[in-house]
Design a protein around this motif. Structure first.
Motif, PDB file in Angstrom:
ATOM      1  N   ILE A 143      -4.957  33.031  47.174  1.00 33.06           N
ATOM      2  CA  ILE A 143      -5.938  33.957  47.745  1.00 33.06           C
ATOM      3  C   ILE A 143      -5.539  35.407  47.495  1.00 33.06           C
ATOM      4  O   ILE A 143      -4.391  35.797  47.721  1.00 33.06           O
ATOM      5  CB  ILE A 143      -6.069  33.732  49.260  1.00 33.06           C
ATOM      6  CG1 ILE A 143      -6.521  32.308  49.571  1.00 33.06           C
ATOM      7  CG2 ILE A 143      -7.031  34.760  49.897  1.00 33.06           C
ATOM      8  CD1 ILE A 143      -7.893  31.948  49.111  1.00 33.06           C
ATOM      9  N   TRP A 144      -6.471  36.187  47.031  1.00 33.19           N
ATOM     10  CA  TRP A 144      -6.361  37.644  46.996  1.00 33.19           C
ATOM     11  C   TRP A 144      -7.402  38.163  47.978  1.00 33.19           C
ATOM     12  O   TRP A 144      -8.584  37.851  47.862  1.00 33.19           O
ATOM     13  CB  TRP A 144      -6.651  38.138  45.578  1.00 33.19           C
ATOM     14  CG  TRP A 144      -7.173  39.537  45.445  1.00 33.19           C
ATOM     15  CD1 TRP A 144      -8.312  40.069  45.993  1.00 33.19           C
ATOM     16  CD2 TRP A 144      -6.591  40.601  44.687  1.00 33.19           C
ATOM     17  NE1 TRP A 144      -8.472  41.363  45.634  1.00 33.19           N
ATOM     18  CE2 TRP A 144      -7.435  41.728  44.827  1.00 33.19           C
ATOM     19  CE3 TRP A 144      -5.446  40.711  43.906  1.00 33.19           C
ATOM     20  CZ2 TRP A 144      -7.164  42.946  44.208  1.00 33.19           C
ATOM     21  CZ3 TRP A 144      -5.183  41.911  43.288  1.00 33.19           C
ATOM     22  CH2 TRP A 144      -6.019  43.029  43.437  1.00 33.19           C
ATOM     23  N   ALA A 145      -6.957  38.920  48.969  1.00 33.66           N
ATOM     24  CA  ALA A 145      -7.932  39.517  49.887  1.00 33.66           C
ATOM     25  C   ALA A 145      -7.728  41.023  49.892  1.00 33.66           C
ATOM     26  O   ALA A 145      -6.602  41.489  50.061  1.00 33.66           O
ATOM     27  CB  ALA A 145      -7.766  38.952  51.291  1.00 33.66           C
ATOM     28  N   SER A 146      -8.792  41.758  49.715  1.00 34.16           N
ATOM     29  CA  SER A 146      -8.640  43.208  49.675  1.00 34.16           C
ATOM     30  C   SER A 146      -9.909  43.893  50.145  1.00 34.16           C
ATOM     31  O   SER A 146     -10.941  43.251  50.370  1.00 34.16           O
ATOM     32  CB  SER A 146      -8.314  43.673  48.259  1.00 34.16           C
ATOM     33  OG  SER A 146      -9.463  43.599  47.438  1.00 34.16           O
ATOM     34  N   ASN A 147      -9.785  45.196  50.312  1.00 33.04           N
ATOM     35  CA  ASN A 147     -10.974  46.007  50.588  1.00 33.04           C
ATOM     36  C   ASN A 147     -10.770  47.374  49.966  1.00 33.04           C
ATOM     37  O   ASN A 147      -9.621  47.798  49.758  1.00 33.04           O
ATOM     38  CB  ASN A 147     -11.233  46.117  52.097  1.00 33.04           C
ATOM     39  CG  ASN A 147     -10.056  46.681  52.857  1.00 33.04           C
ATOM     40  OD1 ASN A 147      -9.299  45.941  53.487  1.00 33.04           O
ATOM     41  ND2 ASN A 147      -9.861  48.004  52.820  1.00 33.04           N
ATOM     42  N   PRO A 148     -11.856  48.065  49.640  1.00 32.24           N
ATOM     43  CA  PRO A 148     -11.696  49.430  49.139  1.00 32.24           C
ATOM     44  C   PRO A 148     -11.167  50.289  50.276  1.00 32.24           C
ATOM     45  O   PRO A 148     -11.409  50.004  51.459  1.00 32.24           O
ATOM     46  CB  PRO A 148     -13.122  49.872  48.780  1.00 32.24           C
ATOM     47  CG  PRO A 148     -13.984  48.653  48.876  1.00 32.24           C
ATOM     48  CD  PRO A 148     -13.284  47.685  49.755  1.00 32.24           C
ATOM     49  N   SER A 149     -10.424  51.343  49.924  1.00 34.07           N
ATOM     50  CA  SER A 149      -9.940  52.234  50.982  1.00 34.07           C
ATOM     51  C   SER A 149     -10.944  53.353  51.254  1.00 34.07           C
ATOM     52  O   SER A 149     -10.919  53.989  52.294  1.00 34.07           O
ATOM     53  CB  SER A 149      -8.588  52.828  50.572  1.00 34.07           C
ATOM     54  OG  SER A 149      -8.731  53.461  49.315  1.00 34.07           O
ATOM     55  N   ASN A 150     -11.839  53.571  50.306  1.00 36.07           N
ATOM     56  CA  ASN A 150     -12.761  54.710  50.422  1.00 36.07           C
ATOM     57  C   ASN A 150     -14.196  54.321  50.796  1.00 36.07           C
ATOM     58  O   ASN A 150     -15.122  55.080  50.579  1.00 36.07           O
ATOM     59  CB  ASN A 150     -12.768  55.496  49.107  1.00 36.07           C
ATOM     60  CG  ASN A 150     -13.218  54.590  47.951  1.00 36.07           C
ATOM     61  OD1 ASN A 150     -13.283  53.366  48.101  1.00 36.07           O
ATOM     62  ND2 ASN A 150     -13.525  55.193  46.820  1.00 36.07           N
ATOM     63  N   SER A 151     -14.388  53.133  51.322  1.00 32.64           N
ATOM     64  CA  SER A 151     -15.755  52.737  51.693  1.00 32.64           C
ATOM     65  C   SER A 151     -15.943  52.891  53.207  1.00 32.64           C
ATOM     66  O   SER A 151     -14.984  53.160  53.932  1.00 32.64           O
ATOM     67  CB  SER A 151     -16.011  51.298  51.249  1.00 32.64           C
ATOM     68  OG  SER A 151     -15.197  50.401  51.954  1.00 32.64           O
ATOM     69  N   PRO A 152     -17.154  52.769  53.715  1.00 33.26           N
ATOM     70  CA  PRO A 152     -17.384  52.951  55.153  1.00 33.26           C
ATOM     71  C   PRO A 152     -16.606  51.908  55.980  1.00 33.26           C
ATOM     72  O   PRO A 152     -16.296  50.822  55.500  1.00 33.26           O
ATOM     73  CB  PRO A 152     -18.894  52.725  55.314  1.00 33.26           C
ATOM     74  CG  PRO A 152     -19.476  52.861  53.941  1.00 33.26           C
ATOM     75  CD  PRO A 152     -18.391  52.473  52.985  1.00 33.26           C
ATOM     76  N   LYS A 153     -16.370  52.263  57.220  1.00 33.96           N
ATOM     77  CA  LYS A 153     -15.650  51.363  58.138  1.00 33.96           C
ATOM     78  C   LYS A 153     -16.434  50.074  58.394  1.00 33.96           C
ATOM     79  O   LYS A 153     -15.875  49.020  58.712  1.00 33.96           O
ATOM     80  CB  LYS A 153     -15.433  52.082  59.484  1.00 33.96           C
ATOM     81  CG  LYS A 153     -14.279  53.068  59.483  1.00 33.96           C
ATOM     82  CD  LYS A 153     -12.955  52.321  59.579  1.00 33.96           C
ATOM     83  CE  LYS A 153     -11.769  53.163  59.127  1.00 33.96           C
ATOM     84  NZ  LYS A 153     -10.684  52.341  58.568  1.00 33.96           N
ATOM     85  N   SER A 154     -17.757  50.186  58.320  1.00 34.04           N
ATOM     86  CA  SER A 154     -18.603  49.005  58.471  1.00 34.04           C
ATOM     87  C   SER A 154     -19.870  49.244  57.656  1.00 34.04           C
ATOM     88  O   SER A 154     -20.186  50.388  57.329  1.00 34.04           O
ATOM     89  CB  SER A 154     -18.976  48.790  59.936  1.00 34.04           C
ATOM     90  OG  SER A 154     -19.663  49.924  60.435  1.00 34.04           O
ATOM     91  N   ILE A 155     -20.541  48.167  57.313  1.00 36.22           N
ATOM     92  CA  ILE A 155     -21.755  48.296  56.497  1.00 36.22           C
ATOM     93  C   ILE A 155     -22.943  47.953  57.367  1.00 36.22           C
ATOM     94  O   ILE A 155     -23.202  46.789  57.688  1.00 36.22           O
ATOM     95  CB  ILE A 155     -21.660  47.412  55.247  1.00 36.22           C
ATOM     96  CG1 ILE A 155     -20.510  47.951  54.375  1.00 36.22           C
ATOM     97  CG2 ILE A 155     -22.967  47.416  54.473  1.00 36.22           C
ATOM     98  CD1 ILE A 155     -20.319  47.243  53.069  1.00 36.22           C
ATOM     99  N   GLU A 156     -23.642  48.991  57.783  1.00 32.83           N
ATOM    100  CA  GLU A 156     -24.786  48.842  58.667  1.00 32.83           C
ATOM    101  C   GLU A 156     -25.956  49.586  58.054  1.00 32.83           C
ATOM    102  O   GLU A 156     -26.215  50.737  58.371  1.00 32.83           O
ATOM    103  CB  GLU A 156     -24.450  49.378  60.061  1.00 32.83           C
ATOM    104  CG  GLU A 156     -23.353  48.555  60.741  1.00 32.83           C
ATOM    105  CD  GLU A 156     -22.693  49.254  61.921  1.00 32.83           C
ATOM    106  OE1 GLU A 156     -22.434  48.585  62.927  1.00 32.83           O
ATOM    107  OE2 GLU A 156     -22.440  50.482  61.826  1.00 32.83           O
TER     108      GLU A 156
END
Lengths: 232, 232, 232, 232, 232, 232
Positions: A32-45
């Motif tokens: 498993i590779w799990a990641s997230n961008p560091s420069n995106s919104p805290k949540s997607i609403e």
């Protein structure tokens, strides 16, 4: 096989939650590779949050490809950027709304979705329309919970979602419930018990769908829609 | 009224072409803002190009809003970022595919679309589905022309498009043709004459639709789908 | 440009109301022709009333053509005779239901319609189906007001419509309201304020759509569906 | 039972042809009324011809009602005025396109329609959409025959229709053919033999459907859509 | 003509009820064969009951064919085995749900269905989808009555169904009601009176539809879908 | 996990072929049960063959359940008896057409199906409609090969299917091909290479989908549609 799970928002606790689901339910030989961008919104609403997350999401897709990923899960229920990501890679790219709807249509003749905020309802309705799932999707409902409130535990999420599920059972004539937010992944089992109806989590569905599609040797078609981007 | 036309790719000659259409056909009291992001792809050919154009497009929307724009035309036939842009502003945001399809459904019982490359065909088919226009859209066809070849004149664009239109007339039983690229805006009249069928340009449709919606005092609904983004 | 607005019923006060909307919102250089047949029903409430209005409507279309009309608005929300009128003329022929639905689909992800009587509900539902707007149209509702009661002020129209709009907002999950009768054109602004949701009037939409389509040089296709009638 | 068959055009030979079909295939106790307006077009080729036929058609419906008709067949494949006629009477009102499509969907999984002129193709496509028959209707085709040429025998109708049917069989993957004009009623049997596929005539279908609906005690619902016209 | 009515369950009192409807409403020259398999379930409540009834149903179809049947009614509202039966014979094979939906779409612009148990609701919804009737079918409702309780009179069937019809009238905006079980055939007239809305029985519709299709010389197409089974 | 694969026809070589696919591609810890009824037709070509296979198929489902199966694949592309089987068990029941269509919609924006005989085309079209996949399924084509000819090698199956795929690529504007028969499972890789387009085998898709759904803890909903059969 190597599976990348990318949370397009920048809240690491949500990425962790997805990774935990993956580690708990993956096949033994899946990495498993799990990641997230560091420069995106805290949540997607909403749509604008989606747009703000996309370039970061694309970058994570590319990094995962370099790592050797054979399939990619985009772990946000709005399924942002799926088509663009498919252009970048060969391995299947799977959305969690998409996976949940397809799989749930096999175990029930109809379902309702319970998501976070009202503003996400038309986004998910549009996805249902795009995937051909209007026939199965009775109603998309919102439990009136901001995404991040799922993380900080300030909003009685479990009770609010439970209430909305019970309304769906009573009013929608549905046979299953899909939870419409990656951040709800850890509530599935408890809600299923409380409400006496199958409750489906898209994160888990997408992870297992990814494994199965790699196992079935399926790769993204490079004819037309998902052909590699043209160099400019 | 103040009308912003934003070309989401970074090819200024295409922006100019759109501006010329606007200046030629606008109402006397309409002021035109025409711009494009400087950091987006030279042309939008596929989903990933769309994604790369979106933040630049959003920035132009915001600049246009500060300028005082009362309506916004997104001048790329893939209609990228419409929903996100709608969250940012009050004035109507109109896509050129969207405007062309709605208007053409009023002057004909069916139409076909002629676009540039095969990879854009499924994107436009999806838009037709999203807008409820499947009933009117007979077929989306590609004339096999890279977008930028429309600018540099290297590819006999007129002839290729004419040939594809004549095929559509013969095979699709359609009553009008929509040109599926902002870069084709200057070919409309000539093609209409050559092919003896109404040929519709989305840029012009969207500009006039924008003026009419402002004139009708219509503003984007801020309930749910297009509510302002939530500050984080 | 020269714009004809034809009210297919024979109640002149409704024609006047439409003309007033036109005079108030038209472009400076637009000339307005507003008329109604003298031999049609006082109001159009159902299919048979429609049929009784059609020949008179066609005659007005012909008169307007002789006057030099470049576009034609049929100012009844059942959109009677649009297709036949399109055969008679070159300029665009636009229905007020049609214009309202297309435009409202651009400012919201869904709408409900509030019309006069229950018997008009299935007629408008059928129009929604015909225009491909089922995806956007949540529900067609009736406020239980005879058309002519809108004219003589005997029925508390404003309150009844307001109540029905508030029900729609609560029950339909819609983001905009379309008023389903030409006779409601003067209530739009007040209702929009009272109900805090965009309220759309088809008469105004159609007038502005007509101006914009003439401005975009769009004319009715004479291939198949709307070819000129065959002389016999 | 008493059955009215009304040909909405004013060509008596076509009315006769329909009456002959009725007399040949009706139940023994069925009485036939066959008529046409005297003031309608000689043939119905397009929407404007339809409009011109409607008031005459309504008058015939009323006369037939006075005669005691228990069901009404409108014998033109464009199914003009069905909904308005339903408001006027209690007995079922049946269109020949409608009857043919419903019945053919029971004996085959798909059909194509062969009609007279290209301009009638979008009209019939719209009917298919209205009746929910898009799933069964593969294609609507025109044999390029003016309606009246079916009467005066000047155009090799049989050969032209045969050719078009054979094309449909080859290209449409259809399992039955519906003839799309009342004036083709006498060609059915011969064409079915020549082309080796069920060929269905709407006039006959509607007549038998009418008898069966009266036999089943079905009457037009007077709730909403087909309620009696409101007196004014 | 010779008409076979086959009740696919093994409850003879239901077969009798269907036969009585047939004898009461048939044309004078129609001969009735009514039968049921002896080895099928007592009632068909769900997909597995359907499957268990199918071979017996096929055998009855074959016996009826030997008797000389010219048309076949399958008298269970789930319309089991229609397509397979069509392969076995030339005469039309008609389902009672199918006949009721088609005919009711001619006398009303919309209907709701009232059936027995909740588990039958998705089955009937699927039929509506298959027949293209989703546009007309507002809602499928269950009155919570086991099929056999209709026979033994233990459950206040009339009252329960009446209540559900009245709910449909109030909530569904429908113009007619279809009774969704062959065992309800004897309640139609009384319910129609009590509820003041057309109430339609599929058994009667299918019987009359069968007579009319034979009268119209319609036979099952043997091209593709319903070709005779291949011998093995 | 324990996975049952049931071939509903009685040709053991086809069961073997499915088993080989399973053994080659299954997860290490998956145990395979592969069986077929002994009393069903040698091949399933049409609706009546389906009916004849159903009781045998149900018996195998029950036996597999006793063996401890946690998921069930029905290995015939007509997806016979899925809904009935779902009533009998808790584990997911998956059709090979169903699995192939869902998965292929994730790797391409559209596909065509190549099956054996023309008579199977409308059956598969109906499945596409039932699963909501009409939007993705461009065309269902037949290569004119009897099912058993796939087994005995007498018909140049590979060439015929290759030709039909190449036609699909040229005419259908599709991006992937689904092979529409379990007996074609061994041709997938070779055809994919020859035709330069993803070629998808439903047997493999369904096997992997089954593993993934068990892995995701998904079980058939017992509310309404797939509730256990009622004892009688």
């Amino acid at each position: 096989m190597k599976l990348a799970i990318i949370n397009p928002n920048s809240t690491e606790s949500m990425t962790k939650k997805c990774e935990e689901v993956a580690l708990k339910f993956k096949n033994p030989d899946t990495q498993i590779w799990a990641s997230n961008p560091s420069n995106s919104p805290k949540s997607i609403e909403g749509h604008f949050d989606e747009v703000k997350s996309l370039m970061g999401l694309m970058d994570e897709i590319k990094k995962a490809k370099e790592w050797g990923a054979e399939a990619y899960v985009v772990a946000c229920f709005d399924d942002p950027g799926l088509e663009a990501a498919r252009e970048l890679v060969d391995g299947p790219v799977i959305g969690i709304c998409e996976a949940a709807m397809h799989m749930t249509s096999i175990i029930s003749s109809s379902f309702s979705v319970v998501t976070t905020l009202n503003r996400s309802v038309p986004i998910i309705e549009e996805l249902s329309h795009k995937y051909g799932m209007d026939k199965f999707c009775r109603k998309v409902r919102a439990a009136d919970i901001p995404v991040l409130a799922l993380e900080d535990g300030t909003c009685n999420a479990m009770e609010k979602i439970e209430n909305e599920i019970l309304k769906a059972v009573k009013e929608d004539n549905c046979e299953a419930i899909i939870l419409g937010c990656a951040g709800m992944a850890d509530l599935t089992i408890e809600l299923s018990k409380r409400c006496n109806i199958p409750v489906v989590d898209g994160v888990l569905c997408a992870i297992k769908m990814a494994e199965s599609m790699v196992g079935a040797k399926l790769q993204t078609s490079k004819i037309n829609a998902y052909a590699y981007p043209i160099e400019k």
